[in-house]
Design a protein around this motif. Structure first.
Motif, mmCIF file in Angstrom:
data_model
loop_
_atom_site.group_PDB
_atom_site.id
_atom_site.type_symbol
_atom_site.label_atom_id
_atom_site.label_comp_id
_atom_site.label_asym_id
_atom_site.label_seq_id
_atom_site.Cartn_x
_atom_site.Cartn_y
_atom_site.Cartn_z
ATOM 1 N N LEU A 98 0.820 -1.203 0.000
ATOM 2 C CA LEU A 98 0.000 0.000 0.000
ATOM 3 C C LEU A 98 0.859 1.260 0.000
ATOM 4 C CD1 LEU A 98 -2.826 -0.831 2.525
ATOM 5 C CD2 LEU A 98 -3.029 -0.544 0.087
ATOM 6 N N PRO A 99 0.355 2.346 -0.610
ATOM 7 C CA PRO A 99 1.052 3.626 -0.491
ATOM 8 C C PRO A 99 1.078 4.084 0.958
ATOM 9 C CG PRO A 99 -1.041 3.859 -1.655
ATOM 10 C CD PRO A 99 -0.814 2.404 -1.489
ATOM 11 N N LYS A 100 2.107 4.858 1.308
ATOM 12 C CA LYS A 100 2.388 5.171 2.706
ATOM 13 C C LYS A 100 1.167 5.647 3.484
ATOM 14 C CE LYS A 100 6.516 4.207 3.620
ATOM 15 N NZ LYS A 100 7.363 3.527 3.405
ATOM 16 N N LYS A 101 0.403 6.584 2.892
ATOM 17 C CA LYS A 101 -0.723 7.136 3.642
ATOM 18 C C LYS A 101 -1.760 6.066 3.936
ATOM 19 C CE LYS A 101 -0.687 11.995 3.421
ATOM 20 N NZ LYS A 101 -0.819 12.979 2.354
ATOM 21 N N LEU A 102 -2.098 5.273 2.910
ATOM 22 C CA LEU A 102 -3.087 4.227 3.099
ATOM 23 C C LEU A 102 -2.592 3.208 4.119
ATOM 24 C CD1 LEU A 102 -4.667 3.289 -0.339
ATOM 25 C CD2 LEU A 102 -5.726 4.359 1.627
ATOM 26 N N ALA A 103 -1.296 2.920 4.066
ATOM 27 C CA ALA A 103 -0.759 1.933 4.995
ATOM 28 C C ALA A 103 -0.917 2.428 6.426
ATOM 29 C CB ALA A 103 0.719 1.678 4.687
ATOM 30 N N LYS A 104 -0.674 3.706 6.631
ATOM 31 C CA LYS A 104 -0.829 4.267 7.975
ATOM 32 C C LYS A 104 -2.264 4.155 8.440
ATOM 33 C CE LYS A 104 2.259 7.686 9.831
ATOM 34 N NZ LYS A 104 2.557 9.077 10.054
#
Lengths: 289, 350
Positions: A98-104
């Motif tokens: 996942l892209p960083k923001k979504l992963a967070k």
């Protein structure tokens, strides 16, 4: 000054040993109370009869938890089959895909799921899952093995994801870089390099999840049906897991009946201890590597 | 193409996880939001007496429970009733009748009651039970306070001893095995243990004290482990510098190491509070299910999650249980965010 230090150290030591003390106390209590009905002539049920019996009628001195053991095992297995793939793949997604923001955001979502009290999952199960199952079930009620499996899945998913995320994050970056450097695709790297490297951590996650599934009480009582006997033949049958047995009757049981509940607890306790020992061995083996 | 399929499978897993979270939160919200009134939070459960006029009760809407003391009239369509001021109030599905047309129901039998109720216009004195969770909130707070009061000192000191004095060796391994095993034990077994040890052996009976002490034992492993990690995160050079300057071990621990580990310890406390609030299996046996304001810690009283469980299991009242669930989830979200903020703030110094 030195004697004060020594005294304080001694007090600290005593306090620390309290934890060991409590564990020993719990073990002793469970063993003493749990084995008491089998010593002497208090009941007609033998230990083997207790473990394999398929009917539980305390008023008639019939104590069989065999069908409950099968209920607990089937429910746990079912939950495992569904939750492990979803959990491990989601963990992989959080760390690698996942892209960083979504992963967070996913991480926060998983933490939130982990923090929700079990009763709320039980309410959700009773209010949403049970009526849904009742619609499609050949039986008249929605409380069933399937309901327990689904609720357990929801409850152990955060555990599996959270610990798998830690395990996958712990894989050295160099593994990934080496694999990609040799020309492998990202997906190939994920499945053939990273996941195998995180194997022991993921295994720990699975075993902790098993422990949680086996020990879960409040949520599954509401959706299990809790019949007094009978080995479940289909996922739509009602079940009575071990924990439900203890919780339902504890408030009014007495004498041999109550002791039998402690015996049920003892079985659970022994099982969980074995799981803990397995985890210990896995972690120690990994440390040696 | 195989790559695309794998991505699909992975994204589906993520989607399922998200769907689960959203469903649980949405369901609890939808079911519970209507009951979230200030009255609900600020009152204890109480009974209200109303005088109503009811019209047109149908025969299939009457059912009886516990005929010796009172009646319940289950009216699935919820009869509209007029109160003293001729205002319309909606009666809940079940309510208790005290008098019919002026006569107390205790002197009538089932037939008479049916006949009276089926008449056109009936004057009833009814008792409506209102659920208020103030007592549960107080019980929960008491449990948090007492449980932390016992588990924090024991836990933090144990962690200090393990990290600062023992560090390695056989005793360390044994103690750690005991702590890790305690961590994995299901709460219901703690409930059994607490029942035996505190309620029966110590003679505390079913009380908040009994429940809090048992919860304290359950919390020990978490607090010890988290404090251990906080202590281990303090750089060894701090300790060495302090000792080199002539400080004793105790002075080093309490003036140097602990203050630096305070962030992690506070996070441990906040997470422990979250766990206490969510704990029901232990408290339902050791602290009981009484829906009244506890006068002291020796009283039996239900906490928030215990009440939610009872509402669901005994009364099938999913709406009210969800309202409690909504309150609990909100508190836990706030606790989680606070823990994160504190962790960030204290880690800036590391």
């Amino acid at each position: 000054m030195k004697s004060l230090e020594k005294k304080v150290e001694f007090i600290f030591k005593l306090i620390t040993i309290l934890s060991v003390l409590f564990l020993m106390l719990i073990t002793i209590f469970l063993i003493v109370r749990g084995l008491s009905p089998f010593i002497g002539d208090k009941t007609n049920t033998s230990i083997i009869g207790f473990l394999t019996g398929s009917s539980w009628q305390p008023s008639q001195d019939v104590y069989g938890i065999g069908y409950m053991i099968i209920s607990t095992i089937s429910a746990t297995l079912g939950a495992m089959i569904i939750a492990i793939p979803i959990g491990v793949l989601t963990a992989l997604a959080i760390v690698e895909v996942l892209p960083k923001k979504l992963a967070k955001m996913m991480n926060m979502a998983v933490e939130l799921l982990a923090g929700i009290p079990s009763v709320i999952y039980g309410i959700f199960g009773l209010g949403l899952i049970v009526p849904l199952i009742a619609k499609y079930s050949p039986q008249v009620q929605g409380q069933s093995l399937l309901a327990v499996i689904l609720v357990l899945t929801i409850m152990i998913l955060p555990t599996i994801i959270a610990i798998s995320v830690t395990a996958i994050k712990a894989v050295p970056q160099s593994y990934k870089e080496a694999s990609l450097g040799l020309g492998a695709t990202a997906m190939y790297t994920n499945f053939k390099v990273i996941l195998p490297a995180a194997k022991s951590g993921i295994l720990t996650a699975i075993i902790l999840a098993i422990g949680r599934a086996v020990g879960e009480t409040m949520a599954i009582i509401l959706v299990a049906g809790n019949v007094a006997g009978g080995i479940p033949n289909s996922v739509f049958d009602q079940v009575r897991p071990l924990t439900a047995n203890i919780a339902l009757e504890m408030s009014y049981a007495s004498g041999v009946h109550q002791s039998m509940l402690f015996t049920t607890g003892l079985i659970l306790f022994v099982f969980i201890l074995c799981l803990n020992i397995i985890i210990y061995k896995i972690i120690n083996r990994q440390k040696e590597l | 193409m195989k790559g695309k399929f794998t991505y699909l499978v992975i994204y589906t897993s993520v989607a399922i996880t998200t769907l689960i979270l959203v469903s649980v939160l949405a369901y609890t919200f939808i079911q519970g939001i209507n009951g979230l009134t200030w009255d609900f939070i600020s009152n204890t459960s109480h009974e209200q007496v109303e005088y109503v006029k009811v019209d047109n009760i149908k025969a299939n809407e009457i059912s009886y429970t516990n005929q010796t003391t009172y009646l319940d009239v289950s009216a699935y369509s919820g009869p509209k009733a007029l109160d003293d001021d001729q205002k319309e109030i909606t009666l809940p599905e079940t309510f208790e009748i005290s008098t019919i047309n002026g006569e107390p129901v205790t002197y009538m039998d089932e037939k008479e009651i049916s006949q009276e109720l089926l008449e056109k216009n009936v004057d009833l004195k009814v008792k409506l039970s209102e659920v208020g969770i103030l007592s549960e909130i107080v019980s929960t707070l008491i449990t948090i306070g007492v449980a932390l009061a016992f588990s924090l000192p024991v836990g933090i000191i144990s962690a200090i001893y393990l990290v600062e004095y023992l560090q390695k060796g056989r005793l360390y391994k044994i103690i750690h095995f005991a702590i890790d095993s305690l961590a994995g034990i299901p709460s219901i077994i703690f409930g059994l243990f607490g029942l035996l040890l505190f309620s029966q052996l110590f003679g505390l009976g079913i009380s908040l004290l009994s429940g809090s002490l048992t919860v304290a034992i359950m919390l020990l492993p978490t607090i010890i482990r988290t404090t251990e990690e906080a202590l281990l995160a303090v750089d060894q050079s701090y300790r060495e510098a302090s000792l080199a300057l002539g400080a004793t071990k105790l002075q080093t621990i309490f003036k140097i190491v602990l203050p630096n580990a305070v962030g992690g310890i506070i996070v441990a406390i906040i997470l422990a509070i979250g766990r206490i609030i969510g704990e029901s299996a232990i408290l339902i046996f050791t602290a009981g299910t009484v829906d009244k304001m506890p006068a002291s810690i020796f009283d039996s009283s239900a906490t928030l999650t215990v009440k939610a469980y009872i509402l669901t299991k005994e009364y099938g009242d999913i709406a009210t249980a969800s309202t409690i669930g909504l309150i609990v989830i909100t508190i836990i979200i706030i606790l989680n965010i606070t823990a994160k903020l504190i962790a960030k703030r204290f880690n800036r110094y590391a």
